[in-house]
Design an enzyme around this catalytic site. Sequence first.
Site, PDB file in Angstrom:
ATOM      1  N   ASP A  34      -3.436  -1.927   7.000  1.00  0.00           N
ATOM      2  CA  ASP A  34      -3.326  -3.234   6.356  1.00  0.00           C
ATOM      3  C   ASP A  34      -4.754  -3.519   5.916  1.00  0.00           C
ATOM      4  OD1 ASP A  34      -3.605  -6.085   5.945  1.00  0.00           O
ATOM      5  OD2 ASP A  34      -1.573  -6.229   6.732  1.00  0.00           O
ATOM      6  N   HIS A  35      -5.023  -3.375   4.629  1.00  0.00           N
ATOM      7  CA  HIS A  35      -6.438  -3.350   4.230  1.00  0.00           C
ATOM      8  C   HIS A  35      -7.139  -4.690   4.489  1.00  0.00           C
ATOM      9  CE1 HIS A  35      -5.086  -5.095   0.346  1.00  0.00           C
ATOM     10  NE2 HIS A  35      -6.329  -5.498   0.200  1.00  0.00           N
TER      11      HIS A  35
ATOM     12  N   HIS B 262      -0.474  -8.993   5.165  1.00  0.00           N
ATOM     13  CA  HIS B 262      -1.818  -9.578   5.162  1.00  0.00           C
ATOM     14  C   HIS B 262      -1.845 -11.013   5.687  1.00  0.00           C
ATOM     15  CE1 HIS B 262      -2.325  -6.045   2.843  1.00  0.00           C
ATOM     16  NE2 HIS B 262      -2.013  -6.549   1.665  1.00  0.00           N
TER      17      HIS B 262
HETATM   18  O1  LIG Z   1      -1.641  -5.223  -0.701  1.00  0.00           O
HETATM   19  C1  LIG Z   1      -1.820  -5.879  -1.701  1.00  0.00           C
HETATM   20  O2  LIG Z   1      -2.960  -6.585  -1.837  1.00  0.00           O
HETATM   21  C2  LIG Z   1      -3.426  -6.954  -3.116  1.00  0.00           C
HETATM   22  C3  LIG Z   1      -4.470  -8.047  -2.872  1.00  0.00           C
HETATM   23  O3  LIG Z   1      -5.525  -7.505  -2.145  1.00  0.00           O
HETATM   24  P1  LIG Z   1      -6.992  -8.121  -2.253  1.00  0.00           P
HETATM   25  O4  LIG Z   1      -7.798  -7.310  -1.319  1.00  0.00           O
HETATM   26  O5  LIG Z   1      -7.404  -7.969  -3.691  1.00  0.00           O
HETATM   27  O6  LIG Z   1      -6.885  -9.573  -1.879  1.00  0.00           O
HETATM   28  C4  LIG Z   1      -2.330  -7.442  -4.009  1.00  0.00           C
HETATM   29  O7  LIG Z   1      -2.816  -7.576  -5.328  1.00  0.00           O
HETATM   30  C5  LIG Z   1      -1.204  -6.448  -4.029  1.00  0.00           C
HETATM   31  O8  LIG Z   1      -0.112  -6.989  -4.781  1.00  0.00           O
HETATM   32  C6  LIG Z   1      -0.738  -6.124  -2.642  1.00  0.00           C
HETATM   33  O9  LIG Z   1       0.168  -5.014  -2.695  1.00  0.00           O
END
Ligand SMILES: O=C1O[C@H](COP(=O)(O)O)[C@@H](O)[C@H](O)[C@H]1O
Length: 521
Positions: A190-191, A253
């Site tokens: 989960d980045h 997230h």
């Molecule tokens: O996992 C995802 O995250 C991005 C948003 O990530 P961020 O680090 O730029 O806040 C999102 O655009 C994408 O739809 C989703 O799959």
Amino acid sequence: MGEWIVKQSHEHHPLIFVLFGATGDLAKRKLFPALYSLHKERLLPERFAVVGVARGENTDEGFRSDVLSAVETYARFDVKDQQDWDAFKNRFYYYPLDVKSHEGYTGLKALLERLDHRYQIPGNRIFFLAMAPEFFGTIASNLKKTGFTSTQGWKRLIIEKPFGHDLLSAQQLNQQISEAFAEDEIYRIDHYLGKEMVQNIEVIRFANTLFESVWNNRYIDNIQITSSETVGVEERAAYYEKSGALRDMVQNHMLQMVMMMAMEPPSRLKTEAIRDEKVKVLRSLRRYTPEEVREHVVRGQYTAGRIKGQAVPGYREEPGVDPNSATETFVAAKLYIDNFRWAGVPFYIRTGKRMAQKSTEIVVQFKEMPINLYFNRERTLGPNLLVIRIHPVEGMHLMLNVKRPGTEGGIIPVAMDFCQNCAEGTPEAYERLLYDAMHGDSTFFTRWDEVSLAWKFVDAISAAWETSTSDLAHYTAGTWGPEEANQLLRKDGFHWWPVSGQSPEELKSVQKVHKAVEVFS
Ligand SMILES: O=C1O[C@H](COP(=O)(O)O)[C@@H](O)[C@H](O)[C@H]1O
Ligand SMILES: NC(=O)C1=CN([C@@H]2O[C@H](COP(=O)(O)OP(=O)(O)OC[C@H]3O[C@@H](n4cnc5c(N)ncnc54)[C@H](OP(=O)(O)O)[C@@H]3O)[C@@H](O)[C@H]2O)C=CC1
């Protein structure tokens, strides 16, 4: 689990990093740049090789030049020194394979064994699946059948989101990969957990008496978590139409940030102790009936509008999107964590595409003083706020009320501000996560019970939504979402705090915060 500086003294284990999906978008935009940053920071093992896997024919040299263009385009370090670049790129190898074909894995295994020999690697492997989830089970099972999982050395499997589409599909997927890898070998990404300030939440909370002593329902009025994006669905309609913001952002997230904010202090700073506390939050998260979903959860979809002055189409006009689509591109919700610490404190979350600003931010709103004889007679005094800024600025500020300097009296809000990435850049999420996986630290990866409980919560919402789409609200691209999201808080006597950097006009429109304008703008 530790701090980045502490990490630099970790022993670097020799390993082969096998990247399935090596020609894809994630590999180019995130993974090659992250590996290069780790190389520049001297955080890669000496004995290390990368094997890229995809279907197309390519040579090692061709693959290395693809890696170079990705690094030149997306990495935070420039490629300046040819000798240093050669040392990095010469560790990259390419192996063409259709992951569905069992036969091709034998050749891959032989290549890894040759590289083990060349780099003196004792069989340690990371398998990173940067591919569509429908391949995860097949790859895991082919790796097992071909004997990759039973050789000498440790094995780790890193998988990307989405981890299933609902609880049932997630269980099936987990069953498939668990036949080849043990839970402690599985690293579910989960980045957001790799983001500097998300990791910092623990430290802010558990290393500061100032905060931890008031971190409960006696002193906190509500917590607001916003993750807003300006981009639309981009080229991902095929995926997003079936996912929507609820599955794409909330299941993972947003709930991860809720867990970090709400968890109890772990008994020790050990991976499983921390994850145990996070899971308890999900166990206490109130699961909604269909009626409660309608009351507490808002879904929205963007219509045509303007982003940074440019006209943009509505969601239903985007390529690949059904012109009658009811997929939500925005979710706002009120969550309750029914435990001793948080009983009665709403956690408001909102996330959406094509919103006014790209920002991820958490606001902790503290309760008003019970009686403030001197300063709040006109109800102009704002509450104390702790604002944790996750993106684009990494830092935090604490809003306090102080006496206006001089003889006229009065009170003004001031912000004690801390910015972590203003002076210099901080590591990207994938740098930290890859580094942690290389060192066997799964603290900032998601455990299966977290994933399954998150799906249970989200499934109740999607089930309620399936019965009717009458509550789908629309919002103009470039705004802060549908009006219903404001009402969600207004009926509780609250409002969304403007995210940092929002324009003064927008700030002024928010009731009761005009005193804060001087500080935010
Ligand atoms: O996992 C995802 O995250 C991005 C948003 O990530 P961020 O680090 O730029 O806040 C999102 O655009 C994408 O739809 C989703 O799959
Ligand atoms: N891109 C991003 O920013 C993010 C992606 N993710 C997730 O990461 C994963 C990968 O996404 P992304 O990189 O965007 O996907 P892409 O479609 O860009 O890349 C897919 C990769 O898989 C390879 N591939 C496809 N079919 C096969 C096959 N049968 N055998 C071998 N290789 C195959 C493709 O190579 P080829 O066609 O040459 O075989 C390509 O390298 C997905 O799970 C996605 O949800 C998660 C968060 C963000």
